[in-house]
Design an enzyme around this catalytic site. Structure first.
Site, short mmCIF file in Angstrom:
data_model
loop_
_atom_site.label_atom_id
_atom_site.label_comp_id
_atom_site.label_asym_id
_atom_site.label_seq_id
_atom_site.Cartn_x
_atom_site.Cartn_y
_atom_site.Cartn_z
N ASP A 12 67.14 56.45 32.58
CA ASP A 12 66.62 55.63 31.48
C ASP A 12 67.30 55.86 30.14
O ASP A 12 66.77 55.46 29.10
CB ASP A 12 65.11 55.85 31.30
N CYS A 13 68.48 56.50 30.13
CA CYS A 13 69.16 56.72 28.85
C CYS A 13 70.29 55.72 28.63
O CYS A 13 71.03 55.84 27.65
CB CYS A 13 69.68 58.15 28.75
N GLU A 87 76.98 55.97 38.87
CA GLU A 87 76.25 56.81 39.84
C GLU A 87 77.16 57.91 40.39
O GLU A 87 77.13 58.24 41.58
CB GLU A 87 75.68 55.96 40.98
N GLN A 89 77.11 60.99 40.16
CA GLN A 89 76.48 62.21 40.69
C GLN A 89 76.48 62.23 42.21
O GLN A 89 76.41 63.29 42.83
CB GLN A 89 75.04 62.36 40.16
#
Length: 230
Positions: A12-13, A87, A89
């Site tokens: 959400d950042c 994404e 990660q």
């Protein structure tokens, strides 16, 4: 000079929103890029943000070799100035090393976006390798907020309103699902992560359903310490 830049932060950042904006800015200046993502909330082969923006993308599987893919395109005459890697990660350590090699040997900019740590506050392997190899690591300035209003620093996994601290590192979920038994994720400040105090638990323990408890004294301590999943 090409760079490997890792943009990190909690959920959400605005990581995916920034990825879309960066692609737009570079393309507007005549640069040509490729967009990659993995397990996006909107499905395969798409990069989406929670603001409703999206674009087509190349899906990253564990067997994808970034180096071979970029070299084969360049050999075929395709121009590539930059890569957008969302994404990140979820990428393997080998894939992160391939991205670094692309920067160093092909002078292609790589902009990677991802969550740093999982729901157990442990680094994702891909994020760890990016932190180790990136020319720059930038924490996004748009702060996600805990239910209490403080800056959120951790990602909590929630099932049926209860925070869980054990399980597989990667389980796809949502941040606003109301279906029972469905995996959700919620961003929390460190204080409420350590106390297992999600917004659902806070409402349940408040005297009024309309008021969230902001004082530590009304947040019961968890019965068990944090443990690492096997």
């Amino acid at each position: 000079m090409a760079e490997l830049v890792f943009f990190s932060g909690t959920m959400d950042c605005g990581k995916s929103t920034l990825a879309l904006q960066m692609d737009h800015n570079h393309a507007a200046r005549g640069r040509v890029g490729l967009i990659f993502t993995k397990m996006d909330r909107a499905g395969s082969n798409v990069l989406s943000s929670r603001l409703g923006l999206s674009t087509g993308a190349l899906e990253v599987g564990d067997d994808l070799d970034f180096w071979e893919g970029v070299v084969s395109r360049a050999t075929a005459g395709q121009r590539i100035d930059y890569l957008i890697c969302d994404e990140a990660q979820f990428y393997t350590c080998e894939q992160v090393e391939q991205l670094a090699r692309i920067v160093d040997e092909m002078e292609v900019d790589v902009f990677a976006f991802g969550i740093t740590a999982d729901f157990r506050t442990e680094l994702f392997p891909g994020s760890k390798r990016l932190i180790e190899l990136a020319d720059r690591v930038q924490v996004l300035q748009v702060e996600a907020l805990c239910w209490c209003g403080r800056r959120a620093t951790t990602n909590a996994r929630v099932v049926d309103g209860a925070m869980v601290i054990e399980g597989e590192q990667v389980v796809v979920g949502d941040t606003n699902s109301a279906e029972p038994g469905v995996v959700e994720y919620e961003v929390l400040c460190r204080r409420h992560y350590m106390r297992r105090m999600t917004s659902h638990a806070a409402r349940a323990s408040a005297q009024s359903a309309e008021v969230l408890p902001f004082e530590l004294e009304v947040c019961p301590l968890p019965p068990l310490p944090i443990t690492q999943a096997d």
